[in-house]
Design a protein around this motif. Sequence first.
Motif, short mmCIF file in Angstrom:
data_model
loop_
_atom_site.label_atom_id
_atom_site.label_comp_id
_atom_site.label_asym_id
_atom_site.label_seq_id
_atom_site.Cartn_x
_atom_site.Cartn_y
_atom_site.Cartn_z
N UNK A 152 0.80 -1.21 -0.01
CA UNK A 152 -0.13 0.12 -0.05
C UNK A 152 0.92 1.31 -0.04
N UNK A 153 0.69 2.10 -1.03
CA UNK A 153 1.60 3.43 -0.83
C UNK A 153 0.64 4.43 -1.43
N UNK A 154 1.26 5.58 -0.78
CA UNK A 154 0.55 6.99 -1.01
C UNK A 154 1.18 7.54 -2.17
N UNK A 155 0.62 8.38 -3.15
CA UNK A 155 1.48 8.87 -4.09
C UNK A 155 1.36 10.53 -4.05
N UNK A 156 2.38 11.04 -4.63
CA UNK A 156 2.35 12.41 -4.62
C UNK A 156 1.55 13.07 -5.87
N UNK A 157 1.09 14.41 -5.91
CA UNK A 157 0.43 14.96 -7.08
C UNK A 157 1.24 15.17 -8.10
N UNK A 158 2.62 15.24 -8.14
CA UNK A 158 3.43 15.25 -9.20
C UNK A 158 3.31 14.09 -10.30
N UNK A 159 3.16 14.45 -11.68
CA UNK A 159 3.07 13.48 -12.48
C UNK A 159 4.03 13.71 -13.43
N UNK A 160 4.83 12.46 -14.17
CA UNK A 160 5.54 12.81 -15.49
C UNK A 160 5.28 11.34 -15.95
N UNK A 161 4.80 11.77 -17.41
CA UNK A 161 4.46 10.93 -18.31
C UNK A 161 5.72 10.60 -19.57
N UNK A 162 6.08 9.37 -19.59
CA UNK A 162 6.87 9.30 -20.69
C UNK A 162 6.03 8.58 -22.03
N UNK A 163 6.54 9.20 -23.14
CA UNK A 163 5.83 8.53 -24.21
C UNK A 163 6.86 8.49 -25.39
N UNK A 164 7.03 7.69 -26.08
CA UNK A 164 7.86 7.57 -27.25
C UNK A 164 6.96 8.25 -28.55
N UNK A 165 7.67 9.40 -28.98
CA UNK A 165 7.03 10.05 -30.16
C UNK A 165 7.87 10.24 -31.20
N UNK A 166 7.80 9.77 -32.36
CA UNK A 166 8.80 10.37 -33.63
C UNK A 166 10.18 9.66 -33.37
N UNK A 167 10.41 8.65 -32.62
CA UNK A 167 11.58 7.96 -32.28
C UNK A 167 12.32 8.42 -31.14
N UNK A 168 11.66 9.33 -30.31
CA UNK A 168 12.43 9.84 -29.20
C UNK A 168 11.34 9.85 -28.20
N UNK A 169 11.84 9.80 -26.83
CA UNK A 169 11.27 9.76 -25.57
C UNK A 169 10.73 11.25 -25.21
N UNK A 170 9.31 11.53 -25.14
CA UNK A 170 9.11 13.03 -24.70
C UNK A 170 8.54 12.68 -23.26
N UNK A 171 9.01 13.67 -22.29
CA UNK A 171 8.38 13.72 -21.06
C UNK A 171 7.27 14.85 -20.90
N UNK A 172 6.45 14.40 -20.48
CA UNK A 172 4.88 15.24 -20.64
C UNK A 172 4.70 15.46 -18.78
N UNK A 173 4.71 16.83 -18.56
CA UNK A 173 4.37 17.21 -17.13
C UNK A 173 3.01 16.58 -16.48
#
Length: 127
Positions: A45-66
């Motif tokens: 069981x864990x609590x999470x913080x509100x900060x979110x970073x998403x990783x997605x591969x777009x056009x051959x590179x990894x993008x970080x979405x806030x």
Amino acid sequence: MKYLCIGYFNQEKMESLPQAEIETLMSQCQPHLENLYSSGQVIMDVGTDSEVKSLQRVGGSVQVINSPFTTTKEVVGSVFIIEADAIEEAIRIASSHPTTKIEVGEHLGWRIDIRPIHYFKMFDQKD
């Protein structure tokens, strides 16, 4: 079988509460969490913080979405894994979580998703 339980809440509504009210609300959660843990079927069981970073591969590179949550005010507040023989048992166990027990949680948009886990591996912690 193991089940991933994801607890959500409405961040705007939670942040609108005075700090003292949040502390009181969180103290009301503790007995329900202890009941959940006493089932012996909670693995983590864990609590999470509100900060979110998403990783997605777009056009051959990894993008970080806030924040991937552009259309919803709902955020993940907790994650827990339980073990149960069937989804009905997982629902019964997860129903003892504060999300379903604390009345004001309804107003604050509290809810839990329960998802079967098809693969689960524990790793040893290294200091």
